[in-house]
Scaffold this motif. Sequence first.
Motif, PDB file in Angstrom:
ATOM      1  N   MET A 112       0.826  -1.205   0.000  1.00 29.13           N
ATOM      2  CA  MET A 112       0.000   0.000   0.000  1.00 29.13           C
ATOM      3  C   MET A 112       0.862   1.258   0.000  1.00 29.13           C
ATOM      4  N   GLN A 113       1.922   1.280   0.772  1.00 29.35           N
ATOM      5  CA  GLN A 113       2.794   2.452   0.792  1.00 29.35           C
ATOM      6  C   GLN A 113       3.421   2.690  -0.577  1.00 29.35           C
ATOM      7  N   ARG A 114       3.784   1.606  -1.252  1.00 27.48           N
ATOM      8  CA  ARG A 114       4.418   1.741  -2.569  1.00 27.48           C
ATOM      9  C   ARG A 114       3.451   2.313  -3.595  1.00 27.48           C
ATOM     10  N   ILE A 115       2.227   1.812  -3.655  1.00 31.97           N
ATOM     11  CA  ILE A 115       1.323   2.340  -4.675  1.00 31.97           C
ATOM     12  C   ILE A 115       0.840   3.741  -4.320  1.00 31.97           C
ATOM     13  N   VAL A 116       0.717   4.053  -3.051  1.00 38.15           N
ATOM     14  CA  VAL A 116       0.365   5.433  -2.674  1.00 38.15           C
ATOM     15  C   VAL A 116       1.488   6.374  -3.088  1.00 38.15           C
ATOM     16  N   ARG A 117       2.743   6.014  -2.772  1.00 40.87           N
ATOM     17  CA  ARG A 117       3.878   6.862  -3.170  1.00 40.87           C
ATOM     18  C   ARG A 117       3.947   7.025  -4.684  1.00 40.87           C
ATOM     19  N   ALA A 118       3.762   5.927  -5.411  1.00 42.85           N
ATOM     20  CA  ALA A 118       3.818   5.997  -6.872  1.00 42.85           C
ATOM     21  C   ALA A 118       2.731   6.936  -7.405  1.00 42.85           C
ATOM     22  N   HIS A 119       1.557   6.860  -6.818  1.00 44.34           N
ATOM     23  CA  HIS A 119       0.475   7.724  -7.290  1.00 44.34           C
ATOM     24  C   HIS A 119       0.766   9.188  -6.962  1.00 44.34           C
ATOM     25  N   LEU A 120       1.334   9.447  -5.808  1.00 42.70           N
ATOM     26  CA  LEU A 120       1.673  10.831  -5.459  1.00 42.70           C
ATOM     27  C   LEU A 120       2.781  11.363  -6.362  1.00 42.70           C
ATOM     28  N   VAL A 121       3.747  10.505  -6.726  1.00 43.71           N
ATOM     29  CA  VAL A 121       4.779  10.912  -7.688  1.00 43.71           C
ATOM     30  C   VAL A 121       4.121  11.234  -9.029  1.00 43.71           C
ATOM     31  N   HIS A 122       3.161  10.418  -9.435  1.00 41.55           N
ATOM     32  CA  HIS A 122       2.438  10.663 -10.680  1.00 41.55           C
ATOM     33  C   HIS A 122       1.796  12.053 -10.666  1.00 41.55           C
ATOM     34  N   HIS A 123       1.275  12.460  -9.537  1.00 40.59           N
ATOM     35  CA  HIS A 123       0.568  13.738  -9.441  1.00 40.59           C
ATOM     36  C   HIS A 123       1.490  14.940  -9.312  1.00 40.59           C
ATOM     37  N   LYS A 124       2.761  14.725  -9.145  1.00 38.49           N
ATOM     38  CA  LYS A 124       3.688  15.862  -9.124  1.00 38.49           C
ATOM     39  C   LYS A 124       3.817  16.487 -10.505  1.00 38.49           C
ATOM     40  N   THR A 125       3.439  15.757 -11.531  1.00 39.64           N
ATOM     41  CA  THR A 125       3.456  16.275 -12.892  1.00 39.64           C
ATOM     42  C   THR A 125       2.113  16.934 -13.161  1.00 39.64           C
ATOM     43  N   LEU A 126       2.138  18.214 -13.477  1.00 42.22           N
ATOM     44  CA  LEU A 126       0.900  18.960 -13.677  1.00 42.22           C
ATOM     45  C   LEU A 126       0.543  19.156 -15.145  1.00 42.22           C
ATOM     46  N   THR A 127       1.290  18.507 -16.026  1.00 41.66           N
ATOM     47  CA  THR A 127       0.988  18.571 -17.452  1.00 41.66           C
ATOM     48  C   THR A 127       0.758  17.148 -17.955  1.00 41.66           C
ATOM     49  N   LYS A 128       0.277  17.029 -19.170  1.00 34.04           N
ATOM     50  CA  LYS A 128      -0.015  15.684 -19.675  1.00 34.04           C
ATOM     51  C   LYS A 128       1.251  14.927 -20.057  1.00 34.04           C
ATOM     52  N   GLU A 129       2.366  15.622 -20.230  1.00 29.04           N
ATOM     53  CA  GLU A 129       3.627  14.962 -20.546  1.00 29.04           C
ATOM     54  C   GLU A 129       4.466  14.798 -19.284  1.00 29.04           C
ATOM     55  N   ALA A 131       4.613  12.389 -16.952  1.00 30.05           N
ATOM     56  CA  ALA A 131       4.141  11.637 -15.782  1.00 30.05           C
ATOM     57  C   ALA A 131       4.683  10.211 -15.815  1.00 30.05           C
ATOM     58  N   VAL A 132       4.748   9.586 -14.653  1.00 26.12           N
ATOM     59  CA  VAL A 132       5.152   8.188 -14.517  1.00 26.12           C
ATOM     60  C   VAL A 132       4.087   7.472 -13.697  1.00 26.12           C
ATOM     61  N   ALA A 133       4.187   6.161 -13.613  1.00 28.02           N
ATOM     62  CA  ALA A 133       3.319   5.334 -12.761  1.00 28.02           C
ATOM     63  C   ALA A 133       1.849   5.524 -13.113  1.00 28.02           C
ATOM     64  N   PHE A 134       1.425   4.924 -14.221  1.00 30.82           N
ATOM     65  CA  PHE A 134       0.042   5.076 -14.684  1.00 30.82           C
ATOM     66  C   PHE A 134      -0.895   3.997 -14.158  1.00 30.82           C
ATOM     67  N   GLY A 135      -0.364   3.003 -13.464  1.00 28.78           N
ATOM     68  CA  GLY A 135      -1.218   1.957 -12.915  1.00 28.78           C
ATOM     69  C   GLY A 135      -1.993   2.454 -11.708  1.00 28.78           C
ATOM     70  N   PHE A 136      -3.002   1.698 -11.328  1.00 31.82           N
ATOM     71  CA  PHE A 136      -3.815   2.086 -10.183  1.00 31.82           C
ATOM     72  C   PHE A 136      -3.645   1.114  -9.018  1.00 31.82           C
ATOM     73  N   LEU A 137      -3.550  -0.167  -9.309  1.00 34.16           N
ATOM     74  CA  LEU A 137      -3.406  -1.158  -8.245  1.00 34.16           C
ATOM     75  C   LEU A 137      -2.033  -1.820  -8.276  1.00 34.16           C
TER      76      LEU A 137
END
Length: 152
Positions: A112-129, A131-137
């Motif tokens: 859970m910590q890993r996917i939460v961190r990955a999702h938060l890293v994904h959201h650090k990108t504010l443009t459509k180009e 971004a990383v970590a596009f998975g959800f689960l």
Amino acid sequence: MLPALALFLVTFVGMEGFAYLVHKHVMHGALWVLHESHHRPRQNAWFERNDIFGIVFAMPAIVLIHLGTHGHPTLLAVGLGTTAYGFAYFGFHDVVVHRRIRHSWVPKGVYMQRIVRAHLVHHKTLTKEGAVAFGFLYAPDPVRSAPGPRCA
């Protein structure tokens, strides 16, 4: 019974691949105009344009469940697997990560910590180009997959 359960599980797991591709190539592509609202700070709105995706993705599952209960039982397993993935996605993404339903639970397990961190890293990108970590689960190690200073 066993083939239906297997189809349900294959559908559930397959939805992660489907969601990854749609998130990366559609949401961060042609339909960024809708998804962008999800990468911006919330404006105390209950609904954001990105929520339209959930409504659109629920429609095929509803149709599959309907057909599955009206003479096509194989489609029921597919519809239920799709729906189960949708619930898992909502629980993880909207409740655990984005706290759209208030709670005090803090993920403690490594997964859970890993996917939460990955999702938060994904959201650090504010443009459509970029971004990383596009998975959800499932998500790769967010530290190794994050681009340089942009997501530091």
